[in-house]
Scaffold this motif. Sequence first.
Motif, PDB file in Angstrom:
ATOM      1  N   LYS A 218       0.523   8.521   7.984  1.00  0.00           N
ATOM      2  CA  LYS A 218       0.456   8.131   6.796  1.00  0.00           C
ATOM      3  C   LYS A 218      -0.816   7.493   6.135  1.00  0.00           C
ATOM      4  O   LYS A 218      -0.685   8.308   5.027  1.00  0.00           O
ATOM      5  N   HIS A 219      -1.130   7.176   6.381  1.00  0.00           N
ATOM      6  CA  HIS A 219      -2.639   7.237   5.560  1.00  0.00           C
ATOM      7  C   HIS A 219      -4.038   7.181   6.067  1.00  0.00           C
ATOM      8  O   HIS A 219      -4.953   7.480   5.826  1.00  0.00           O
ATOM      9  N   GLY A 220      -3.630   8.156   7.031  1.00  0.00           N
ATOM     10  CA  GLY A 220      -4.648   9.100   7.446  1.00  0.00           C
ATOM     11  C   GLY A 220      -4.839   9.429   8.866  1.00  0.00           C
ATOM     12  O   GLY A 220      -6.266   9.752   9.223  1.00  0.00           O
TER      13      GLY A 220
ATOM     14  N   LEU B 293      -8.526   9.115  11.309  1.00  0.00           N
ATOM     15  CA  LEU B 293      -9.648   9.160  10.795  1.00  0.00           C
ATOM     16  C   LEU B 293      -9.484   9.267   9.262  1.00  0.00           C
ATOM     17  O   LEU B 293      -9.306  10.623   8.767  1.00  0.00           O
ATOM     18  N   ARG B 294      -9.540   8.034   8.499  1.00  0.00           N
ATOM     19  CA  ARG B 294      -9.471   8.717   6.887  1.00  0.00           C
ATOM     20  C   ARG B 294     -10.927   8.350   6.118  1.00  0.00           C
ATOM     21  O   ARG B 294     -11.689   7.132   6.342  1.00  0.00           O
ATOM     22  N   PHE B 295     -11.199   8.733   5.332  1.00  0.00           N
ATOM     23  CA  PHE B 295     -12.351   8.280   4.687  1.00  0.00           C
ATOM     24  C   PHE B 295     -11.576   7.398   3.298  1.00  0.00           C
ATOM     25  O   PHE B 295     -10.746   7.236   2.849  1.00  0.00           O
TER      26      PHE B 295
ATOM     27  N   LYS C 235     -10.428  10.494  -3.571  1.00  0.00           N
ATOM     28  CA  LYS C 235     -11.278  11.255  -3.271  1.00  0.00           C
ATOM     29  C   LYS C 235     -11.515  10.685  -1.868  1.00  0.00           C
ATOM     30  O   LYS C 235     -12.712  11.124  -0.766  1.00  0.00           O
ATOM     31  N   GLY C 236     -10.879   9.486  -1.793  1.00  0.00           N
ATOM     32  CA  GLY C 236     -10.138   9.326  -0.018  1.00  0.00           C
ATOM     33  C   GLY C 236      -9.440  10.331   1.150  1.00  0.00           C
ATOM     34  O   GLY C 236      -8.111  10.246   0.748  1.00  0.00           O
ATOM     35  N   THR C 237      -9.974  11.270   1.392  1.00  0.00           N
ATOM     36  CA  THR C 237      -9.733  12.349   2.477  1.00  0.00           C
ATOM     37  C   THR C 237      -8.683  11.604   3.629  1.00  0.00           C
ATOM     38  O   THR C 237      -9.377  10.891   4.610  1.00  0.00           O
ATOM     39  N   LYS C 238      -7.635  12.288   4.048  1.00  0.00           N
ATOM     40  CA  LYS C 238      -6.876  11.782   5.001  1.00  0.00           C
ATOM     41  C   LYS C 238      -6.763  12.492   6.120  1.00  0.00           C
ATOM     42  O   LYS C 238      -7.812  13.755   5.766  1.00  0.00           O
ATOM     43  N   TRP C 239      -6.645  12.159   7.591  1.00  0.00           N
ATOM     44  CA  TRP C 239      -7.054  12.842   8.823  1.00  0.00           C
ATOM     45  C   TRP C 239      -8.077  14.397   9.025  1.00  0.00           C
ATOM     46  O   TRP C 239      -8.443  14.744   8.269  1.00  0.00           O
TER      47      TRP C 239
ATOM     48  N   GLY D  39      -9.945  17.683   4.989  1.00  0.00           N
ATOM     49  CA  GLY D  39      -9.214  16.834   5.952  1.00  0.00           C
ATOM     50  C   GLY D  39      -7.773  17.963   5.969  1.00  0.00           C
ATOM     51  O   GLY D  39      -7.636  19.509   5.482  1.00  0.00           O
ATOM     52  N   TYR D  40      -6.593  17.708   7.127  1.00  0.00           N
ATOM     53  CA  TYR D  40      -5.414  18.368   7.220  1.00  0.00           C
ATOM     54  C   TYR D  40      -5.124  18.629   5.547  1.00  0.00           C
ATOM     55  O   TYR D  40      -4.564  17.687   5.185  1.00  0.00           O
ATOM     56  N   TYR D  41      -4.258  19.869   6.097  1.00  0.00           N
ATOM     57  CA  TYR D  41      -3.275  20.237   4.449  1.00  0.00           C
ATOM     58  C   TYR D  41      -2.064  20.744   5.247  1.00  0.00           C
ATOM     59  O   TYR D  41      -2.349  21.355   5.426  1.00  0.00           O
TER      60      TYR D  41
ATOM     61  N   TRP E 297       0.492  -1.299  -0.283  1.00  0.00           N
ATOM     62  CA  TRP E 297       0.134   0.649  -0.313  1.00  0.00           C
ATOM     63  C   TRP E 297       1.159   1.459   0.171  1.00  0.00           C
ATOM     64  O   TRP E 297       1.255   1.676   1.225  1.00  0.00           O
ATOM     65  N   PRO E 298       0.359   2.072  -1.074  1.00  0.00           N
ATOM     66  CA  PRO E 298       2.210   3.321  -1.123  1.00  0.00           C
ATOM     67  C   PRO E 298       1.637   4.064  -0.464  1.00  0.00           C
ATOM     68  O   PRO E 298       0.138   3.954   0.010  1.00  0.00           O
ATOM     69  N   VAL E 299       2.394   5.328  -0.570  1.00  0.00           N
ATOM     70  CA  VAL E 299       2.186   5.904   0.782  1.00  0.00           C
ATOM     71  C   VAL E 299       1.624   7.682  -0.484  1.00  0.00           C
ATOM     72  O   VAL E 299       3.004   7.998  -0.740  1.00  0.00           O
ATOM     73  N   LEU E 300       0.508   8.372  -0.426  1.00  0.00           N
ATOM     74  CA  LEU E 300       1.285   9.237  -1.168  1.00  0.00           C
ATOM     75  C   LEU E 300       0.337  10.402  -0.597  1.00  0.00           C
ATOM     76  O   LEU E 300      -1.123  10.381  -0.238  1.00  0.00           O
ATOM     77  N   HIS E 301       0.623  11.994  -0.716  1.00  0.00           N
ATOM     78  CA  HIS E 301      -0.424  13.167  -0.557  1.00  0.00           C
ATOM     79  C   HIS E 301       0.706  14.149  -0.311  1.00  0.00           C
ATOM     80  O   HIS E 301       1.802  14.394  -0.577  1.00  0.00           O
ATOM     81  N   GLN E 302       0.224  15.097  -0.428  1.00  0.00           N
ATOM     82  CA  GLN E 302       0.274  16.751  -0.577  1.00  0.00           C
ATOM     83  C   GLN E 302       0.906  17.104   1.140  1.00  0.00           C
ATOM     84  O   GLN E 302      -0.048  17.044   2.440  1.00  0.00           O
ATOM     85  N   GLY E 303       1.926  17.868   1.039  1.00  0.00           N
ATOM     86  CA  GLY E 303       2.027  18.830   2.370  1.00  0.00           C
ATOM     87  C   GLY E 303       2.274  17.581   3.813  1.00  0.00           C
ATOM     88  O   GLY E 303       3.201  16.614   3.585  1.00  0.00           O
TER      89      GLY E 303
HETATM   90  N1  MTE Z   1      -4.871  14.945   3.871  1.00  0.00           N
HETATM   91  C1  MTE Z   1      -5.058  14.514   2.435  1.00  0.00           C
HETATM   92  N2  MTE Z   1      -5.514  13.605   1.860  1.00  0.00           N
HETATM   93  C2  MTE Z   1      -5.370  12.711   0.851  1.00  0.00           C
HETATM   94  C3  MTE Z   1      -4.050  13.520   0.745  1.00  0.00           C
HETATM   95  C4  MTE Z   1      -3.643  14.979   1.000  1.00  0.00           C
HETATM   96  O1  MTE Z   1      -2.294  15.331  -0.159  1.00  0.00           O
HETATM   97  N3  MTE Z   1      -4.044  14.672   2.176  1.00  0.00           N
HETATM   98  N4  MTE Z   1      -3.663  12.825  -1.192  1.00  0.00           N
HETATM   99  C5  MTE Z   1      -4.374  12.344  -1.595  1.00  0.00           C
HETATM  100  C6  MTE Z   1      -4.631  11.530  -2.687  1.00  0.00           C
HETATM  101  S1  MTE Z   1      -4.022  12.597  -4.239  1.00  0.00           S
HETATM  102  C7  MTE Z   1      -3.737   9.792  -2.600  1.00  0.00           C
HETATM  103  S2  MTE Z   1      -3.628   8.999  -4.008  1.00  0.00           S
HETATM  104  C8  MTE Z   1      -4.757   9.119  -0.886  1.00  0.00           C
HETATM  105  C9  MTE Z   1      -3.250   8.554  -0.978  1.00  0.00           C
HETATM  106  O2  MTE Z   1      -3.494   7.571  -0.215  1.00  0.00           O
HETATM  107  P1  MTE Z   1      -2.491   6.500   0.714  1.00  0.00           P
HETATM  108  O3  MTE Z   1      -1.441   7.095   0.989  1.00  0.00           O
HETATM  109  O4  MTE Z   1      -3.379   5.952   1.802  1.00  0.00           O
HETATM  110  O5  MTE Z   1      -2.640   5.387  -0.087  1.00  0.00           O
HETATM  111  O6  MTE Z   1      -4.821   9.832  -0.697  1.00  0.00           O
HETATM  112  C10 MTE Z   1      -5.350  11.394  -0.516  1.00  0.00           C
HETATM  113  N5  MTE Z   1      -6.283  11.987   1.113  1.00  0.00           N
END
Ligand code: MTE
Length: 196
Positions: A142-144, A147-149, A159-163, A100-102, A15-21
């Motif tokens: 790192k995955h949120g 609570l993470r959608f 579309k799956g918002t972290k934090w 979610g948080y950024y 399960w890769p990790v990707l997000h901004q900030g």
């Molecule tokens: N709060 C927040 N949620 C986010 C993001 C983010 O930058 N900030 N990136 C989104 C993007 S573009 C992706 S591809 C997925 C990646 O989830 P993963 O790192 O758990 O695989 O989280 C999403 N949720």
Amino acid sequence: MTNPLPPGQFKTEKWPVLHQGEVYEFDQQTWTLKLFGDVDQEITLSYEEVIALPKTTSTIDMHCVTTWSKFNTIFEGIAFRELLKKVKLKDGVKYVKIFGYYDGDRFGYSANLPLEKLLSDDALFVYKWKDETRDWETLSVKHGYPLRFIPPASFYLWKGTKWVSGIKFMKEDEEGFWEELGYSMNADPYKEERFK
Ligand SMILES: Nc1nc2c(c(=O)[nH]1)N[C@H]1C(S)=C(S)[C@@H](COP(=O)(O)O)O[C@H]1N2
Ligand SMILES: [Mo]
């Protein structure tokens, strides 16, 4: 049972990790979930109130727009519909935006979704997961965490918002973080709806 691979995707086991900030560091004293927008009364739930809601376990496929797909991850969380019960919607609400948080900004990230697609067990606010190779573990920061959608597999994973920090209920569709930058409003991986 495994669903077909959407066009242009490849299958990954990890399960890769990707997000901004920066990642958000959980503080139970200050963390809240705000339900707002076109509702009769906005409410703010504490962590204790959210985590006391009924739980759902679901197996959900994740499709990232950067072309990886991870199948059959099992999540434990709170179904979107449980949070929906906490508010009375105004007439004509058809969309939501999940915030979610950024980088320390509580409402800095968001993604829009149609309400009617979020009423089943595969639209979940998660805090725990497992798969074929791993036993239950708490969702990592790192995955949120906390609570993470996780959206239904008919949406790309952005579309799956972290934090998660809030849900806005809306009569008209509104762009979120990536949608403003040119990504699709609908984001169906099986229709390869990546960009506008
Ligand atoms: N709060 C927040 N949620 C986010 C993001 C983010 O930058 N900030 N990136 C989104 C993007 S573009 C992706 S591809 C997925 C990646 O989830 P993963 O790192 O758990 O695989 O989280 C999403 N949720
Ligand atoms: Mo992404």
